[in-house]
Enzyme design. Structure first.
Site: not given
Length: 298
Positions: A11, A110, A134
């Site tokens: 993206q 993130t 993650y």
């Protein structure tokens, strides 16, 4: 300037291909050697981090922009080694090359590096405490880049979506065409951030502030819940004729939608340092959503 863009089919990577084009020659890479439109490109396999050294030495870029990552949050809990290869080991290889040659590196991280127990937007220097594999693997990537001594900017972002790929917005549009009622988590709060904003700000920092270094938080402005985001998506989509039916959106607690990996309950990031650098505020998440919806065909 030769810009090596890793993860060009994601993206953010797709939008970076557009935003960086005016800054130099963009050399795009994907794991398969193909872009989404079928065009061939360079191969960069983040599941084999050591292979990246040969790519770097052959291409000799003037700037490295890494938008590649392992982002399957739930699958990472059972695929730990793969998550760390892509999110920690591969960035370490990139950083080592950049440190050795003084090549600037831009990398993306993130909100999942935080545990979500905060009561104000997270700042860059706040302690990290990932809840799952993650987030831990992404934090390990940050640490490897910082330790390398490479000239770098790490953009932490959150709740990324766009008009292509797999994301919350497109999932909501698909479900709205299938159901009259949707149930969406309402007790997780953050900031929906369009991929085009991340790409545009990246290009702005590269062009206007090539001296920038360190971690910068980069999201849209404001905050909402997944439930609030879903309502805004469907209302805007219905107004544009993207969906014929406007489903009811019922709020539910996270406990009613269990997932393999825990999510931060509060993950709004403080953009203050970035906004001070650029001299302007990030646009609101609502404005970003309107822009994305305008680029989706019925």
């Amino acid at each position: 300037m030769k810009i090596l863009l890793l993860g060009a089919n994601g993206q953010v990577g797709h939008e970076l291909g557009r935003s960086l084009a005016g800054l130099g020659t963009v050399v795009s890479t994907t794991r398969t050697g193909r872009l989404p439109d079928g065009t061939s490109c360079e191969v960069a396999d983040f599941d084999q981090p050591r292979s990246l050294t040969g790519l770097l030495e052959r291409l000799q870029p003037d700037q490295v922009v890494n938008a590649a990552a392992y982002t399957a949050v739930d699958r990472a809990e059972d695929d730990v080694e793969a998550a760390y290869r892509a999110n920690a080991e591969a960035p370490a290889v990139l950083a080592a090359y950049c440190a050795d040659r003084g090549v600037p590196l831009i990398h993306y991280s993130t909100d999942y590096v935080f545990d979500g127990r905060g009561e104000r937007p997270y700042r860059e220097a706040d302690p990290t405490a990932p809840l799952g594999v993650y987030g831990a693997s992404k934090r390990a990537g940050e640490e490897a880049i910082i330790a390398s001594g490479a000239p770098h900017v790490i953009f932490r972002t959150a709740w990324v979506y766009g008009a292509r790929g797999g994301n919350f917005l497109l999932t909501m549009l698909r479900l709205a065409r299938e159901r009259d009622e949707l149930r969406v988590v309402s007790d997780q709060r953050g900031t929906p951030t369009p991929a085009h904003l991340i790409a545009d700000v990246t290009a702005e920092v590269m062009a206007r502030h090539p001296e920038a270094r360190g971690i910068l938080h980069l999201t849209a402005g404001g905050e909402t819940s997944w439930h609030g985001f879903a309502e805004a998506i469907l209302t805007g989509a219905h107004r544009r004729g993207l969906i014929s039916n406007l489903p009811r959106v019922l709020p539910i607690p996270s406990s009613a939608y269990p997932t393999r990996a825990s999510r931060p309950a509060y993950s709004r990031l403080d953009n203050g340092r970035l906004e001070s650098l650029l001299g302007h505020a990030m646009h609101t998440w609502e404005a970003g959503l309107e822009q994305v919806l305008d680029h989706i065909s019925p």
